[in-house]
Enzyme design. Structure first.
Site, mmCIF file in Angstrom:
data_model
loop_
_atom_site.group_PDB
_atom_site.id
_atom_site.type_symbol
_atom_site.label_atom_id
_atom_site.label_comp_id
_atom_site.label_asym_id
_atom_site.label_seq_id
_atom_site.Cartn_x
_atom_site.Cartn_y
_atom_site.Cartn_z
ATOM 1 N N PRO A 1 0.840 -1.201 0.000
ATOM 2 C CG PRO A 1 -0.691 -1.558 1.697
ATOM 3 C CD PRO A 1 0.642 -2.014 1.192
ATOM 4 C CB ALA B 1 -0.552 7.476 1.145
ATOM 5 C CB CYS C 1 2.308 4.523 9.079
ATOM 6 S SG CYS C 1 2.331 6.258 8.576
ATOM 7 C CE LYS D 1 4.390 -3.135 3.848
ATOM 8 N NZ LYS D 1 4.936 -1.868 4.332
ATOM 9 N N GLY E 1 11.331 -4.216 1.389
ATOM 10 C CA GLY E 1 12.432 -3.273 1.536
ATOM 11 C C GLY E 1 13.513 -3.463 0.494
ATOM 12 C CG ASP E 2 16.503 -1.359 0.212
ATOM 13 O OD1 ASP E 2 15.728 -0.383 0.169
ATOM 14 O OD2 ASP E 2 17.514 -1.401 0.937
ATOM 15 N N GLY F 1 7.136 -2.104 -2.985
ATOM 16 C CA GLY F 1 6.594 -0.759 -2.884
ATOM 17 C C GLY F 1 7.226 0.169 -3.895
#
Length: 417
Positions: free
Chosen positions: A32, A34, A117, A157, A220-221, A243
């Site tokens: 996800p 935003a 977050c 998450k 991540g990465d 992401g």
């Protein structure tokens, strides 16, 4: 890794990922984000590959109060299956009620809870990545949400913790497992690291060792399919969450399908966005060879993808001006490394109609894939910073008097994580 004609990965297809009753041939989840992972972007990514595509983060209180914008954000296009919604909140009762609404109204096939977050306006009220420090509250939220979800799988998450001295991921992972979560995903950074530096993949391996009865996903990465395959090999995780790596590169999901999916039936779909595949190139898997599609991301190819994204945004917003304004944030990501001058980029970032976009793109010729210039990190990074927390937050892992009312204010915020 490049995605031009010499695209090659030496990988073994990963096992299918099962999240409750949902089985994914390609163990990949869209994270996800935003303002990014709305219906339009999810549809675009799905056209290129396979996996589970999660909505923007939805604030539980806003959903319970049936906020008009929120109710629009939880809608899915008829082509989206399985449907996935991520919820954020700090109050167990409110989150459980939001889950009940989603289930009762058949709005999703999968629900994720956000405890990752790092945004100050959320963490300073005890939400997001700050919340797992209060392990009792965390457990209560997950338990109630799982119960409210019933047969709909619910996942979690999270991040490693607040900072290197206040890590929470192992305790939270075990608590989520005990509470009945269908899977846990770890962004291998702390809240204080934000998106800076390098993700600590070793933490994903630690979590995989600690949580044994449900899937563990790594985040991540992941900038390429090679990165995803390497993460799974190094950590033993059951799947990956992608992401920032897909910003301006929605076809990354096709590459991931080719690298991690079954030897047949995976790969890149032919769509109106101009993507194509060929049967050239075979990949050694240790048990024979398999064909993989070749993505030749020329400038012409990228122009088609950008135009398709704009078209889907106009359809999503039901407003051409708004859709064209929303695509503006994507201009730099799509054309990273390509010979597109600043003047034209600026003009694309001012366009307010699809015809304007067409006219501008029409002034561009084609160019080969630029290689390294188009690869690597994209999106926000920032720098390490002290995490904003409620006063006295780190003094105890339990909620003190008066803190609950303060935390509920965090539910009025809606940001990525």
């Amino acid at each position: 890794m490049t995605i031009a004609a010499d695209f090659a990965l030496d990988t073994i297809p990963a096992p299918a990922l099962r999240i409750g009753p949902i089985e994914l041939d390609v163990p990949v989840v869209l994270a996800p984000m935003a303002g990014i992972t709305n219906t339009a972007f999810r549809r675009l990514c799905r056209e290129y590959g396979a996996g589970l595509y999660v909505s923007e983060m939805i604030t539980s209180r806003a959903l319970v109060e049936r906020n008009a914008i929120t109710m629009r954000l939880i809608q899915h296009h008829e082509s989206e299956t399985p449907r996935s919604i991520q919820l954020y909140g700090v109050d167990p009762a409110t989150i459980a009620e939001a889950v009940r609404i989603i289930v009762a109204e058949d709005r999703a096939d999968h629900i994720d809870l956000n405890f990752g977050c790092p945004v100050p306006k959320v963490t300073r009220k005890g939400g997001g990545a700050a919340l797992p420090w209060k392990i009792g509250l965390f457990s209560d939220i997950v338990q109630r949400a799982v119960k409210a979800a019933g047969d709909v799988p619910l996942t979690v998450k999270m991040r490693k913790g607040i900072n290197k001295d206040h890590l929470t991921f192992l305790d939270a992972g075990r608590a989520a497992e005990d509470a009945g979560a269908a899977a846990v995903a770890l962004h291998a950074r702390t809240a204080s690291e934000y998106y800076s530096g390098h993700a600590d993949w070793s933490a994903i391996g630690e979590l995989k060792q600690a949580v044994t009865s449900i899937p563990v996903l790594g985040n991540g990465d992941i900038w390429s399919a090679d990165d995803a395959a390497r993460m799974m090999a190094e950590t033993g995780c059951d799947g990956v969450v992608v992401g920032r790596g897909c910003l301006g590169r929605p076809w990354l999901f096709g590459e991931l399908a080719a690298a991690l999916g079954p030897s047949t039936g995976s790969g890149i779909h032919s769509t109106g966005s101009g993507i194509h595949s060929t049967g050239s190139g075979t990949h050694s898997t240790g048990s024979g060879t398999r064909s993989a599609p070749v993505v030749d991301a020329t400038l012409g190819f990228v122009k088609d993808a950008f135009r398709r994204h704009a078209e889907l945004l106009v359809e999503f917003f039901e407003d051409e001006d708004r859709g064209c304004k929303d695509i503006r944030k994507h201009v730099a990501w799509y054309f990273k490394g390509y010979p597109v001058g600043g003047e034209l980029r600026a003009a694309l970032a001012r366009a307010s109609t699809l015809q304007e976009i067409d006219d501008l793109l029409g002034t561009l010729g084609d160019a080969p894939y630029p290689g390294a210039g188009a690869e690597g990190q994209r999106g926000r990074a920032g720098s390490p910073k002290r995490t904003a927390l409620p006063e006295g937050w780190l003094d105890s892992r339990e909620i003190g008097e008066g803190v609950g009312d303060m935390m509920r204010g965090a539910e009025t915020e809606n940001d990525g994580g």
